[in-house]
Write a protein that holds these residues in place. Structure first.
Motif, mmCIF file in Angstrom:
data_model
loop_
_atom_site.group_PDB
_atom_site.id
_atom_site.type_symbol
_atom_site.label_atom_id
_atom_site.label_comp_id
_atom_site.label_asym_id
_atom_site.label_seq_id
_atom_site.Cartn_x
_atom_site.Cartn_y
_atom_site.Cartn_z
ATOM 1 N N ARG A 199 0.834 -1.206 0.000
ATOM 2 C CA ARG A 199 0.000 0.000 0.000
ATOM 3 C C ARG A 199 0.867 1.254 0.000
ATOM 4 O O ARG A 199 0.566 2.232 -0.695
ATOM 5 C CB ARG A 199 -0.934 -0.014 1.208
ATOM 6 C CG ARG A 199 -2.056 -1.027 1.077
ATOM 7 C CD ARG A 199 -3.198 -0.674 1.985
ATOM 8 N NE ARG A 199 -2.860 -0.798 3.375
ATOM 9 C CZ ARG A 199 -3.321 -1.746 4.181
ATOM 10 N NH1 ARG A 199 -4.146 -2.662 3.709
ATOM 11 N NH2 ARG A 199 -2.976 -1.771 5.445
ATOM 12 N N ARG A 222 1.957 2.123 -3.375
ATOM 13 C CA ARG A 222 0.943 2.773 -4.206
ATOM 14 C C ARG A 222 0.910 4.277 -3.919
ATOM 15 O O ARG A 222 0.797 5.098 -4.840
ATOM 16 C CB ARG A 222 -0.429 2.142 -3.965
ATOM 17 C CG ARG A 222 -0.544 0.714 -4.468
ATOM 18 C CD ARG A 222 -1.992 0.253 -4.602
ATOM 19 N NE ARG A 222 -2.733 1.044 -5.573
ATOM 20 C CZ ARG A 222 -3.905 0.698 -6.093
ATOM 21 N NH1 ARG A 222 -4.459 -0.451 -5.729
ATOM 22 N NH2 ARG A 222 -4.528 1.463 -6.966
ATOM 23 N N PHE A 279 -4.557 7.929 4.704
ATOM 24 C CA PHE A 279 -4.885 6.519 4.792
ATOM 25 C C PHE A 279 -5.734 6.317 6.030
ATOM 26 O O PHE A 279 -5.393 6.804 7.112
ATOM 27 C CB PHE A 279 -3.622 5.658 4.878
ATOM 28 C CG PHE A 279 -3.930 4.187 4.993
ATOM 29 C CD1 PHE A 279 -4.423 3.492 3.906
ATOM 30 C CD2 PHE A 279 -3.748 3.512 6.189
ATOM 31 C CE1 PHE A 279 -4.736 2.145 4.006
ATOM 32 C CE2 PHE A 279 -4.049 2.169 6.295
ATOM 33 C CZ PHE A 279 -4.544 1.480 5.208
ATOM 34 N N THR A 317 -6.525 9.242 -1.364
ATOM 35 C CA THR A 317 -7.054 8.595 -0.165
ATOM 36 C C THR A 317 -7.126 7.088 -0.360
ATOM 37 O O THR A 317 -7.542 6.604 -1.408
ATOM 38 C CB THR A 317 -8.463 9.117 0.174
ATOM 39 O OG1 THR A 317 -8.390 10.515 0.464
ATOM 40 C CG2 THR A 317 -9.047 8.395 1.381
ATOM 41 N N GLY A 318 -6.707 6.374 0.670
ATOM 42 C CA GLY A 318 -6.853 4.925 0.702
ATOM 43 C C GLY A 318 -7.436 4.519 2.037
ATOM 44 O O GLY A 318 -7.282 5.238 3.031
ATOM 45 N N LYS A 370 -8.389 0.917 4.577
ATOM 46 C CA LYS A 370 -8.391 -0.520 4.830
ATOM 47 C C LYS A 370 -9.800 -0.936 5.233
ATOM 48 O O LYS A 370 -10.410 -0.321 6.108
ATOM 49 C CB LYS A 370 -7.394 -0.830 5.949
ATOM 50 C CG LYS A 370 -7.300 -2.282 6.372
ATOM 51 C CD LYS A 370 -6.241 -2.403 7.455
ATOM 52 C CE LYS A 370 -6.164 -3.800 8.040
ATOM 53 N NZ LYS A 370 -5.117 -3.893 9.103
ATOM 54 N N THR A 378 -14.593 4.505 -7.188
ATOM 55 C CA THR A 378 -13.623 4.025 -6.205
ATOM 56 C C THR A 378 -13.081 2.667 -6.648
ATOM 57 O O THR A 378 -13.812 1.834 -7.167
ATOM 58 C CB THR A 378 -14.295 3.878 -4.827
ATOM 59 O OG1 THR A 378 -14.863 5.128 -4.448
ATOM 60 C CG2 THR A 378 -13.301 3.433 -3.770
ATOM 61 N N ALA A 422 -8.802 -3.100 0.368
ATOM 62 C CA ALA A 422 -8.582 -1.660 0.484
ATOM 63 C C ALA A 422 -9.408 -0.948 -0.561
ATOM 64 O O ALA A 422 -9.707 -1.503 -1.636
ATOM 65 C CB ALA A 422 -7.096 -1.318 0.313
ATOM 66 N N TRP A 482 -9.584 2.722 -2.795
ATOM 67 C CA TRP A 482 -8.704 3.780 -3.274
ATOM 68 C C TRP A 482 -9.515 4.833 -4.019
ATOM 69 O O TRP A 482 -10.401 4.501 -4.803
ATOM 70 C CB TRP A 482 -7.638 3.213 -4.212
ATOM 71 C CG TRP A 482 -6.792 2.145 -3.587
ATOM 72 C CD1 TRP A 482 -6.934 0.792 -3.740
ATOM 73 C CD2 TRP A 482 -5.672 2.333 -2.709
ATOM 74 N NE1 TRP A 482 -5.981 0.129 -3.020
ATOM 75 C CE2 TRP A 482 -5.191 1.040 -2.372
ATOM 76 C CE3 TRP A 482 -5.033 3.459 -2.184
ATOM 77 C CZ2 TRP A 482 -4.091 0.858 -1.524
ATOM 78 C CZ3 TRP A 482 -3.940 3.274 -1.344
ATOM 79 C CH2 TRP A 482 -3.484 1.992 -1.031
ATOM 80 N N LEU A 489 -5.307 7.351 -7.134
ATOM 81 C CA LEU A 489 -4.990 5.999 -6.705
ATOM 82 C C LEU A 489 -5.973 4.973 -7.266
ATOM 83 O O LEU A 489 -5.694 3.776 -7.258
ATOM 84 C CB LEU A 489 -4.994 5.917 -5.177
ATOM 85 C CG LEU A 489 -3.870 6.676 -4.466
ATOM 86 C CD1 LEU A 489 -4.190 6.835 -2.985
ATOM 87 C CD2 LEU A 489 -2.542 5.952 -4.641
#
Length: 390
Positions: A90, A93, A168, A203-204, A206, A220, A235, A237, A241
């Protein structure tokens, strides 16, 4: 362990006790003698905290490798911490998208903080639990990353995201020691994530691997990640991303498959070879893409087993050579396996109500050979495939 106990453990005297406890070990067979020896020279509370930490570090080695012996853990923090190989993926990325600075909302004990910092970014971590914040700070310091990492306590929903280039989010998915499967029960709730994405360009987040596809917001990317063949995380993104709708990533190889928008794969009879897609491919609903890639077909439209007549090499599925196909019958299967001297079996199943343990007991096998037994449906009929791994 509370914050006061951890602060004592992280102090120079506490670290000396921890070093002594590490040298003596905290194995259950020697725990009482180790504790007795340490309590001769150190406070009982500090000894208890040190022995707990030794046990947690021992448990963490399988996940964190050599870093575990320098890091600090809490039981909940270790349970929820991201595996380093996933965190590094991650972080890569974010780095590839040009994120030089990342805000980690819900940073926990610092698994993702560490990976982001090691990937060259500066990281601002926020977590609501003061003990967790102290542990994350200590881990950044222990791994030589304190200069890149700032961690503070706070409610992630109140963090000012103005001017933040990347974020994140790792919502808590446990409550009262139990997993939370409903995204609305995340802390903060799932609807917090799109609000962060609306404010932060990169923005990511979990999420649990079982997240429903229809919950993924439009625009997304949803990515499912497996480690050594086992699905571990998913995840979401946003922004630059997000480069596809659905993605399956296999670690540690880094092999990745994305959706092509193709139709459903064809359905056909059992071929010479059976392919079992990786769990990330299945969770990402990419079995059709895999079928097109290997030239395969489904045995049943509702079951994720693929078949082909000529073997292929793919990281996205495990192959088996099919030696026998028969309608499900315990008696016939037992007779065939005994005739071949099979004494042990690996049982795989999809679309079958048969309990593998009950099947093994019912087979009553003896012999030196091993076989893979696949319980499934072919054209809606309960079927047994006898296989050997490719």
């Amino acid at each position: 362990m509370d914050l006061t106990a951890f602060q004592a453990l992280a102090s120079p005297p506490g670290r000396r006790v921890l070093a002594a406890a590490t040298a003596l070990g905290a194995h259950p067979d020697t725990l009482i003698s180790t504790a007795t020896a340490l309590r001769r020279d150190h406070p009982p509370d500090l000894v208890a905290a040190a022995l707990t930490q030794v046990r947690l570090r021992t448990a963490a080695r399988a996940r964190f490798g050599p870093d575990a012996d320098r890091m600090f853990f809490t039981p909940d923090g270790l349970e929820q911490a991201t595996r380093p190989v996933v965190a590094a993926h991650r972080a890569g990325r974010f780095a590839a998208a040009g994120a030089g600075r990342v805000t980690d909302l819900g940073c926990g004990i610092g698994g993702d903080l560490v990976a982001l910092a090691r990937a060259g970014m500066s990281v601002h971590g926020v977590d609501r639990d003061p003990l967790t914040v102290a542990v994350a700070r200590a881990n950044a310091d222990a791994l030589g990353l304190a200069g890149q990492v700032r961690v503070e306590p706070g409610d992630v929903r109140e963090v000012n995201l103005t001017g933040v280039p990347a974020a994140f989010c790792d919502p808590a998915r446990r409550s009262g020691g139990r997993r939370v499967f409903d995204p609305a029960g995340y802390s903060p709730p799932f609807d917090f994530l799109p609000r962060v994405a609306a404010a932060v360009p990169l923005t990511g987040a979990k999420v649990a691997p079982g997240i429903p596809h229809d919950l993924v917001p439009t625009g997304t990317e949803a990515e499912w990640v497996s480690v050594a063949g086992e699905v571990k995380e998913a995840a979401l993104w946003w922004g630059a991303l997000a480069t596809t709708r659905r993605r399956a990533t296999l670690l540690p190889s880094g092999a990745t498959m994305t959706d092509s928008g193709g139709g459903a794969p064809p359905v056909g009879p059992v071929g010479r070879w059976l392919y079992e897609p990786d769990g990330a491919v299945i969770r990402a609903h990419l079995v059709g893409e895999l079928a097109a890639e290997i030239g395969g077909w489904l045995l049943d439209r509702t079951i994720a087993y693929l078949s082909i007549d000529t073997p292929v090499s793919t990281p996205f599925a495990r192959g088996y050579e099919v030696t026998d196909v028969m309608p499900f019958s315990l008696k016939r299967l037992r007779t065939l396996l005994r005739a071949r001297g099979v004494g042990s079996v690996t049982v795989k199943k999809r679309g079958s109500a048969v309990d593998p343990d009950v099947l093994r007991r019912g087979l009553r096998l003896s012999g030196d050979e091993h076989a893979t037994v696949v319980l499934t449906r072919v054209a809606a009929a309960p079927t047994v495939l006898l296989c050997r791994p490719a």
